[in-house]
Design a protein around this motif. Sequence first.
Motif, PDB file in Angstrom:
ATOM      1  N   VAL A  10       0.838  -1.205   0.000  1.00 49.01           N
ATOM      2  CA  VAL A  10       0.000   0.000   0.000  1.00 49.01           C
ATOM      3  C   VAL A  10       0.869   1.249   0.000  1.00 49.01           C
ATOM      4  O   VAL A  10       0.620   2.200  -0.740  1.00 49.01           O
ATOM      5  CB  VAL A  10      -0.949   0.003   1.221  1.00 49.01           C
ATOM      6  CG1 VAL A  10      -1.727   1.327   1.284  1.00 49.01           C
ATOM      7  CG2 VAL A  10      -1.919  -1.170   1.147  1.00 49.01           C
ATOM      8  N   VAL A  11       1.917   1.246   0.834  1.00 46.86           N
ATOM      9  CA  VAL A  11       2.839   2.379   0.883  1.00 46.86           C
ATOM     10  C   VAL A  11       3.478   2.590  -0.491  1.00 46.86           C
ATOM     11  O   VAL A  11       3.584   3.715  -0.981  1.00 46.86           O
ATOM     12  CB  VAL A  11       3.943   2.155   1.940  1.00 46.86           C
ATOM     13  CG1 VAL A  11       4.998   3.261   1.864  1.00 46.86           C
ATOM     14  CG2 VAL A  11       3.333   2.121   3.341  1.00 46.86           C
ATOM     15  N   CYS A  12       3.877   1.503  -1.124  1.00 45.99           N
ATOM     16  CA  CYS A  12       4.519   1.565  -2.436  1.00 45.99           C
ATOM     17  C   CYS A  12       3.603   2.188  -3.484  1.00 45.99           C
ATOM     18  O   CYS A  12       3.999   3.136  -4.190  1.00 45.99           O
ATOM     19  CB  CYS A  12       4.935   0.159  -2.878  1.00 45.99           C
ATOM     20  SG  CYS A  12       5.624   0.074  -4.552  1.00 45.99           S
ATOM     21  N   ILE A  13       2.377   1.699  -3.595  1.00 47.18           N
ATOM     22  CA  ILE A  13       1.436   2.184  -4.608  1.00 47.18           C
ATOM     23  C   ILE A  13       1.103   3.662  -4.388  1.00 47.18           C
ATOM     24  O   ILE A  13       1.131   4.475  -5.329  1.00 47.18           O
ATOM     25  CB  ILE A  13       0.141   1.348  -4.603  1.00 47.18           C
ATOM     26  CG1 ILE A  13       0.432  -0.101  -5.022  1.00 47.18           C
ATOM     27  CG2 ILE A  13      -0.903   1.981  -5.533  1.00 47.18           C
ATOM     28  CD1 ILE A  13       1.016  -0.236  -6.408  1.00 47.18           C
ATOM     29  N   LEU A  14       0.788   4.018  -3.136  1.00 43.55           N
ATOM     30  CA  LEU A  14       0.403   5.399  -2.853  1.00 43.55           C
ATOM     31  C   LEU A  14       1.579   6.361  -3.014  1.00 43.55           C
ATOM     32  O   LEU A  14       1.422   7.470  -3.536  1.00 43.55           O
ATOM     33  CB  LEU A  14      -0.172   5.501  -1.435  1.00 43.55           C
ATOM     34  CG  LEU A  14      -1.512   4.793  -1.207  1.00 43.55           C
ATOM     35  CD1 LEU A  14      -1.956   4.946   0.243  1.00 43.55           C
ATOM     36  CD2 LEU A  14      -2.579   5.358  -2.150  1.00 43.55           C
ATOM     37  N   ALA A  15       2.764   5.941  -2.578  1.00 41.71           N
ATOM     38  CA  ALA A  15       3.949   6.793  -2.706  1.00 41.71           C
ATOM     39  C   ALA A  15       4.317   7.001  -4.172  1.00 41.71           C
ATOM     40  O   ALA A  15       4.679   8.109  -4.583  1.00 41.71           O
ATOM     41  CB  ALA A  15       5.120   6.189  -1.943  1.00 41.71           C
ATOM     42  N   LEU A  16       4.216   5.936  -4.977  1.00 39.97           N
ATOM     43  CA  LEU A  16       4.512   6.060  -6.407  1.00 39.97           C
ATOM     44  C   LEU A  16       3.513   6.985  -7.106  1.00 39.97           C
ATOM     45  O   LEU A  16       3.877   7.736  -8.013  1.00 39.97           O
ATOM     46  CB  LEU A  16       4.497   4.679  -7.070  1.00 39.97           C
ATOM     47  CG  LEU A  16       5.707   3.783  -6.789  1.00 39.97           C
ATOM     48  CD1 LEU A  16       5.512   2.423  -7.439  1.00 39.97           C
ATOM     49  CD2 LEU A  16       6.993   4.434  -7.291  1.00 39.97           C
ATOM     50  N   LEU A  17       2.256   6.934  -6.673  1.00 36.49           N
ATOM     51  CA  LEU A  17       1.249   7.833  -7.232  1.00 36.49           C
ATOM     52  C   LEU A  17       1.623   9.286  -6.949  1.00 36.49           C
ATOM     53  O   LEU A  17       1.571  10.146  -7.841  1.00 36.49           O
ATOM     54  CB  LEU A  17      -0.133   7.517  -6.638  1.00 36.49           C
ATOM     55  CG  LEU A  17      -1.261   8.499  -6.998  1.00 36.49           C
ATOM     56  CD1 LEU A  17      -1.476   8.532  -8.513  1.00 36.49           C
ATOM     57  CD2 LEU A  17      -2.552   8.117  -6.271  1.00 36.49           C
ATOM     58  N   CYS A  18       2.028   9.553  -5.706  1.00 37.11           N
ATOM     59  CA  CYS A  18       2.444  10.914  -5.330  1.00 37.11           C
ATOM     60  C   CYS A  18       3.631  11.363  -6.171  1.00 37.11           C
ATOM     61  O   CYS A  18       3.667  12.497  -6.674  1.00 37.11           O
ATOM     62  CB  CYS A  18       2.835  10.967  -3.848  1.00 37.11           C
ATOM     63  SG  CYS A  18       1.465  10.731  -2.698  1.00 37.11           S
ATOM     64  N   CYS A  19       4.606  10.478  -6.334  1.00 36.82           N
ATOM     65  CA  CYS A  19       5.816  10.821  -7.074  1.00 36.82           C
ATOM     66  C   CYS A  19       5.531  11.069  -8.551  1.00 36.82           C
ATOM     67  O   CYS A  19       6.140  11.956  -9.169  1.00 36.82           O
ATOM     68  CB  CYS A  19       6.864   9.715  -6.911  1.00 36.82           C
ATOM     69  SG  CYS A  19       7.479   9.581  -5.211  1.00 36.82           S
ATOM     70  N   PHE A  20       4.599  10.289  -9.117  1.00 31.52           N
ATOM     71  CA  PHE A  20       4.211  10.517 -10.507  1.00 31.52           C
ATOM     72  C   PHE A  20       3.570  11.892 -10.659  1.00 31.52           C
ATOM     73  O   PHE A  20       3.875  12.642 -11.603  1.00 31.52           O
ATOM     74  CB  PHE A  20       3.222   9.443 -10.976  1.00 31.52           C
ATOM     75  CG  PHE A  20       2.616   9.731 -12.319  1.00 31.52           C
ATOM     76  CD1 PHE A  20       3.319   9.443 -13.490  1.00 31.52           C
ATOM     77  CD2 PHE A  20       1.368  10.326 -12.426  1.00 31.52           C
ATOM     78  CE1 PHE A  20       2.775   9.735 -14.741  1.00 31.52           C
ATOM     79  CE2 PHE A  20       0.823  10.624 -13.670  1.00 31.52           C
ATOM     80  CZ  PHE A  20       1.533  10.328 -14.829  1.00 31.52           C
ATOM     81  N   ALA A 256      10.149   8.050   2.108  1.00 25.79           N
ATOM     82  CA  ALA A 256      11.041   8.845   1.249  1.00 25.79           C
ATOM     83  C   ALA A 256      11.799   8.003   0.229  1.00 25.79           C
ATOM     84  O   ALA A 256      12.256   8.530  -0.785  1.00 25.79           O
ATOM     85  CB  ALA A 256      12.030   9.624   2.110  1.00 25.79           C
ATOM     86  N   VAL A 257      11.942   6.696   0.477  1.00 27.06           N
ATOM     87  CA  VAL A 257      12.674   5.835  -0.463  1.00 27.06           C
ATOM     88  C   VAL A 257      12.100   5.922  -1.869  1.00 27.06           C
ATOM     89  O   VAL A 257      12.818   5.802  -2.857  1.00 27.06           O
ATOM     90  CB  VAL A 257      12.668   4.371   0.024  1.00 27.06           C
ATOM     91  CG1 VAL A 257      11.266   3.798   0.024  1.00 27.06           C
ATOM     92  CG2 VAL A 257      13.594   3.526  -0.821  1.00 27.06           C
ATOM     93  N   TYR A 258      10.794   6.180  -1.967  1.00 21.59           N
ATOM     94  CA  TYR A 258      10.169   6.225  -3.284  1.00 21.59           C
ATOM     95  C   TYR A 258      10.414   7.548  -3.996  1.00 21.59           C
ATOM     96  O   TYR A 258      10.079   7.698  -5.170  1.00 21.59           O
ATOM     97  CB  TYR A 258       8.661   5.957  -3.155  1.00 21.59           C
ATOM     98  CG  TYR A 258       8.384   4.567  -2.641  1.00 21.59           C
ATOM     99  CD1 TYR A 258       8.455   3.466  -3.494  1.00 21.59           C
ATOM    100  CD2 TYR A 258       8.116   4.341  -1.292  1.00 21.59           C
ATOM    101  CE1 TYR A 258       8.247   2.185  -3.027  1.00 21.59           C
ATOM    102  CE2 TYR A 258       7.917   3.057  -0.812  1.00 21.59           C
ATOM    103  CZ  TYR A 258       7.981   1.982  -1.680  1.00 21.59           C
ATOM    104  OH  TYR A 258       7.793   0.703  -1.191  1.00 21.59           O
ATOM    105  N   GLY A 259      11.034   8.487  -3.305  1.00 22.02           N
ATOM    106  CA  GLY A 259      11.321   9.777  -3.919  1.00 22.02           C
ATOM    107  C   GLY A 259      12.247   9.677  -5.112  1.00 22.02           C
ATOM    108  O   GLY A 259      12.281  10.583  -5.949  1.00 22.02           O
TER     109      GLY A 259
END
Length: 303
Positions: A10-20, A256-259
């Motif tokens: 869940v963290v991965c999907i939501l964080a990637l959405l934010c980054c996109f 922050a790793v997904y940044g």
Amino acid sequence: MKDKLQRPFVVCILALLCCFLWGSAFPCIKIGYEWLNIEGAGSQILFAGYRFFLAGVLTFLAGSVMEKRILMIQKSSISRVFGQGMLQTFLQYLCFYIGLAHTTGSKGSVINASNAFFSLIFAHFLMKSEKMTWKKAIGCLIGFSGVIVINLAPGGMGGGFSLLGEGMILICSFAYGASSVTLKMLSVRETPAAITAYQFLFGGSALILTGILAGGSVTGFTVKSTMLFLYLALLSTAAFSIWAILLKYNPVGKVAVYGFTIPVFGVTLSAIFLHEDIFKIQNLAALVLVSIGIILVNRVKES
């Protein structure tokens, strides 16, 4: 809800959405400058102010509906949320909008990725639970080397770096790095939606006032440019709200790793929509170094 928001997937999907969404802002802002006849620092700041004030209104309305109450903050939190708005919205985006007008979207997105390293430095000094380690320090050095590489030009560093361009983007990254930590600290007092809405309103108002005093103007609103403007406001509402929720329930480093994907999205979308030439060894090397640095500093063993 808390347990779901702490699940890695869940963290991965939501964080990637934010980054996109954040990555898409780089080409969209530069296109907006053209479509809305924006020239000069005053108009750039005013454009930012309109965007974030509208984002604040939208976040306030959405938050009120989701929480089934009028979104309010405690009197004791007003000064803290105001300070968050001055740091996260006013200072960050004043520098961002001016800087992006004086550099390319792809270059700006890579430099902006240094905010992850600033986040770790501020977290070390402000949060007892997130101390700097040798591994994180090495990651910071690798990441910053990417920022240096992207600014190297045939004539040397001076030919590829300007205060109004790359310098402003770097200051913007510094402000974002600090604000991500203060946002985490503030989230124990208020809901993410309330913090996001009011800091947008405070910061957006300050940007509007500054832009007007600087003689700025934003004209040329057509159906096409208005849709672009609404998209910029909505992406801020969605990305910052989701990011604030993730930071509330997870360690700064885990989110922050997904940044590292922000410059990937930013560079790719700039190439598509701005037709920027990104296929240079210098650009790709910088992107790889920044990405490796962010991954390394945020890679922690699960307990």
